[in-house]
Design an enzyme around this catalytic site. Structure first.
Site, PDB file in Angstrom:
ATOM      1  N   HIS A 122      -7.542  -2.747   4.506  1.00 20.39           N
ATOM      2  CA  HIS A 122      -7.480  -4.198   4.716  1.00 20.39           C
ATOM      3  C   HIS A 122      -6.575  -4.803   3.644  1.00 20.39           C
ATOM      4  O   HIS A 122      -6.180  -4.123   2.695  1.00 20.39           O
ATOM      5  CB  HIS A 122      -8.874  -4.830   4.709  1.00 20.39           C
ATOM      6  CG  HIS A 122      -9.640  -4.682   3.435  1.00 20.39           C
ATOM      7  ND1 HIS A 122     -10.117  -3.471   2.963  1.00 20.39           N
ATOM      8  CD2 HIS A 122     -10.032  -5.598   2.497  1.00 20.39           C
ATOM      9  CE1 HIS A 122     -10.765  -3.646   1.832  1.00 20.39           C
ATOM     10  NE2 HIS A 122     -10.726  -4.932   1.515  1.00 20.39           N
ATOM     11  N   HIS A 124      -6.839  -7.122   1.247  1.00 18.69           N
ATOM     12  CA  HIS A 124      -7.222  -7.609  -0.081  1.00 18.69           C
ATOM     13  C   HIS A 124      -6.445  -6.874  -1.175  1.00 18.69           C
ATOM     14  O   HIS A 124      -6.208  -5.673  -1.093  1.00 18.69           O
ATOM     15  CB  HIS A 124      -8.726  -7.461  -0.307  1.00 18.69           C
ATOM     16  CG  HIS A 124      -9.533  -8.500   0.420  1.00 18.69           C
ATOM     17  ND1 HIS A 124     -10.904  -8.428   0.543  1.00 18.69           N
ATOM     18  CD2 HIS A 124      -9.165  -9.646   1.065  1.00 18.69           C
ATOM     19  CE1 HIS A 124     -11.348  -9.488   1.223  1.00 18.69           C
ATOM     20  NE2 HIS A 124     -10.303 -10.236   1.547  1.00 18.69           N
ATOM     21  N   ASP A 126      -7.034  -5.745  -4.110  1.00 21.43           N
ATOM     22  CA  ASP A 126      -7.561  -4.570  -4.807  1.00 21.43           C
ATOM     23  C   ASP A 126      -7.477  -3.303  -3.949  1.00 21.43           C
ATOM     24  O   ASP A 126      -7.828  -2.213  -4.411  1.00 21.43           O
ATOM     25  CB  ASP A 126      -8.997  -4.807  -5.287  1.00 21.43           C
ATOM     26  CG  ASP A 126      -9.960  -5.122  -4.164  1.00 21.43           C
ATOM     27  OD1 ASP A 126      -9.540  -5.705  -3.140  1.00 21.43           O
ATOM     28  OD2 ASP A 126     -11.156  -4.793  -4.293  1.00 21.43           O
ATOM     29  N   HIS A 127      -7.004  -3.444  -2.719  1.00 19.51           N
ATOM     30  CA  HIS A 127      -6.785  -2.287  -1.846  1.00 19.51           C
ATOM     31  C   HIS A 127      -5.310  -2.112  -1.490  1.00 19.51           C
ATOM     32  O   HIS A 127      -4.815  -0.990  -1.433  1.00 19.51           O
ATOM     33  CB  HIS A 127      -7.622  -2.420  -0.572  1.00 19.51           C
ATOM     34  CG  HIS A 127      -9.093  -2.334  -0.819  1.00 19.51           C
ATOM     35  ND1 HIS A 127      -9.828  -1.182  -0.654  1.00 19.51           N
ATOM     36  CD2 HIS A 127      -9.973  -3.283  -1.257  1.00 19.51           C
ATOM     37  CE1 HIS A 127     -11.098  -1.401  -0.980  1.00 19.51           C
ATOM     38  NE2 HIS A 127     -11.209  -2.676  -1.350  1.00 19.51           N
ATOM     39  N   HIS A 179     -15.301  -8.328   7.213  1.00 14.81           N
ATOM     40  CA  HIS A 179     -14.919  -8.506   5.804  1.00 14.81           C
ATOM     41  C   HIS A 179     -13.551  -9.181   5.745  1.00 14.81           C
ATOM     42  O   HIS A 179     -13.350 -10.148   5.003  1.00 14.81           O
ATOM     43  CB  HIS A 179     -14.899  -7.152   5.110  1.00 14.81           C
ATOM     44  CG  HIS A 179     -14.595  -7.225   3.651  1.00 14.81           C
ATOM     45  ND1 HIS A 179     -15.493  -7.723   2.726  1.00 14.81           N
ATOM     46  CD2 HIS A 179     -13.491  -6.866   2.948  1.00 14.81           C
ATOM     47  CE1 HIS A 179     -14.963  -7.669   1.519  1.00 14.81           C
ATOM     48  NE2 HIS A 179     -13.743  -7.153   1.619  1.00 14.81           N
ATOM     49  N   ASP A 202     -13.970  -1.813   2.877  1.00 17.76           N
ATOM     50  CA  ASP A 202     -15.087  -2.671   2.466  1.00 17.76           C
ATOM     51  C   ASP A 202     -15.950  -3.091   3.651  1.00 17.76           C
ATOM     52  O   ASP A 202     -16.641  -4.111   3.601  1.00 17.76           O
ATOM     53  CB  ASP A 202     -14.555  -3.913   1.743  1.00 17.76           C
ATOM     54  CG  ASP A 202     -14.014  -3.592   0.362  1.00 17.76           C
ATOM     55  OD1 ASP A 202     -14.053  -2.415  -0.035  1.00 17.76           O
ATOM     56  OD2 ASP A 202     -13.517  -4.524  -0.313  1.00 17.76           O
ATOM     57  N   HIS A 240     -15.595   1.117  -2.621  1.00 18.38           N
ATOM     58  CA  HIS A 240     -16.090   0.761  -3.959  1.00 18.38           C
ATOM     59  C   HIS A 240     -17.288   1.619  -4.330  1.00 18.38           C
ATOM     60  O   HIS A 240     -18.031   2.087  -3.464  1.00 18.38           O
ATOM     61  CB  HIS A 240     -16.515  -0.710  -4.007  1.00 18.38           C
ATOM     62  CG  HIS A 240     -15.398  -1.686  -3.924  1.00 18.38           C
ATOM     63  ND1 HIS A 240     -14.747  -2.179  -5.030  1.00 18.38           N
ATOM     64  CD2 HIS A 240     -14.807  -2.275  -2.847  1.00 18.38           C
ATOM     65  CE1 HIS A 240     -13.802  -3.037  -4.654  1.00 18.38           C
ATOM     66  NE2 HIS A 240     -13.823  -3.105  -3.326  1.00 18.38           N
TER      67      HIS A 240
END
Length: 319
Positions: A122, A124, A126-127, A179, A202, A240
């Site tokens: 996805h 975001h 942090d990915h 998400h 996530d 995570h």
């Protein structure tokens, strides 16, 4: 000893391949060959044991050398997971959510594999935040994602789209919006070894699920139900390291769940739980996938599965 009709002699033995060569020839009835027969018999029995051991060793060696799908989790930031997925038959590899491009590139170099694709679960940061850097280090590779919101995506995948890694690994895109609306889980299957794995980003965590940033309880319930249809031995690789907290929350809903109790204990002693759970496990300890239980309904005060998922997420947000 009377030997009628036939006798034999061992003319060679190859312990490397476990072969014993025997020559047979006719003997007149009544002719005595007791010493020769006994000697040959002892020889055959001795090497029967040897050949059995050789066969066992060859079989063990064949299993040990079997080429398969190998997944290596690589930590990014404080609790993110990115992954290197290798097809050992061809030394081709894929990376999943390479936030720290240099670190996972070094992992690929040490493994001696050629990265041919990038998978983004996805958009975001942090990915997907390391995508552009990774693509600059590996120019020309294909970058798959659910939308162009993920930097560097050059191939947008939809639900049910199929890809292939190396010689034996098939990849299926599973659209699981909630998400984020571009959330994609990637189901991998090594058709030679029958290994199965799903990279859930996530959407699904061990014993938990992601927040509903861009979706609804109905979408999350649908997404988790969709993942629940995968084969029970599918290994879960999530985005995570949230397992300890997820298990604690789960026990507040199902305090008598023995599987959940064991998970909560092991998670406090293990800093890398990803890849150590299956879809079958999640159905036994993930309260977000167990919304029909009496405990989940009692804890939330709801009876409809969608309402239970929504209430559980609200409770987890406050935990």
């Amino acid at each position: 000893m009377r030997i009628s009709k036939w006798t034999f002699n061992v003319i060679g033995h190859n312990p490397k391949w476990g072969e014993t060569h025997v020559r047979w020839w006719p003997v007149e009835v009544g002719q005595r060959h007791s010493c020769h027969y006994t000697s040959c018999l002892r020889f055959m029995l001795k090497y029967h044991s040897l050949t059995s051991r050789c066969t066992q060793l060859r079989r063990a060696f064949s299993v040990y050398k079997q080429l398969n799908m190998k997944v290596t989790p690589v930590q990014a930031r404080s609790d993110n997971w990115m992954y290197l997925v290798m097809d050992e038959a061809t030394n081709e590899a894929a990376v999943v959510d390479p936030y720290n491009a240099e670190k996972i590139s070094e992992q690929a170099k040490e493994a001696g594999v050629k990265v041919t694709m990038l998978l983004t679960t996805h958009h975001h940061d942090d990915h997907s935040g390391g995508n552009l850097k990774f693509l600059s280090l590996h120019p020309g590779i294909k970058a798959y994602g659910g939308s162009d919101k993920a930097p560097g995506t050059n191939h947008i995948v939809k639900d049910g789209d199929s890809l292939k890694l190396g010689q034996n690994i098939s990849i299926k895109a599973l659209h699981t919006p909630c998400h984020t609306q571009d959330s994609i889980c990637f189901f991998l299957h090594d058709k030679k070894t029958d290994q199965k794995g799903v990279f859930t980003g996530d959407t699904l965590f061990l014993a938990g699920c992601g927040r509903f940033f861009e979706g609804t309880p109905e979408e999350m319930h649908k997404a988790l139900s969709y993942l629940g249809q995968l084969p029970s031995d599918t290994v879960v690789y999530n985005g995570h390291e949230y397992t300890a907290g997820s298990a604690r929350f789960g026990l507040s809903v199902e305090p008598d769940n023995a599987r959940l109790q064991a998970l909560a204990k092991s998670a406090t002693q293990d800093s890398c739980t990803t890849g150590k759970s299956t879809i079958g496990d999640e159905k036994e300890w993930n309260v977000f996938m167990r919304v029909d239980t009496h405990e989940a309904k009692k804890a939330t005060g709801e009876s409809d599965p969608v309402a239970v998922v929504g209430k559980l997420r609200e409770m987890k947000n406050k935990a």
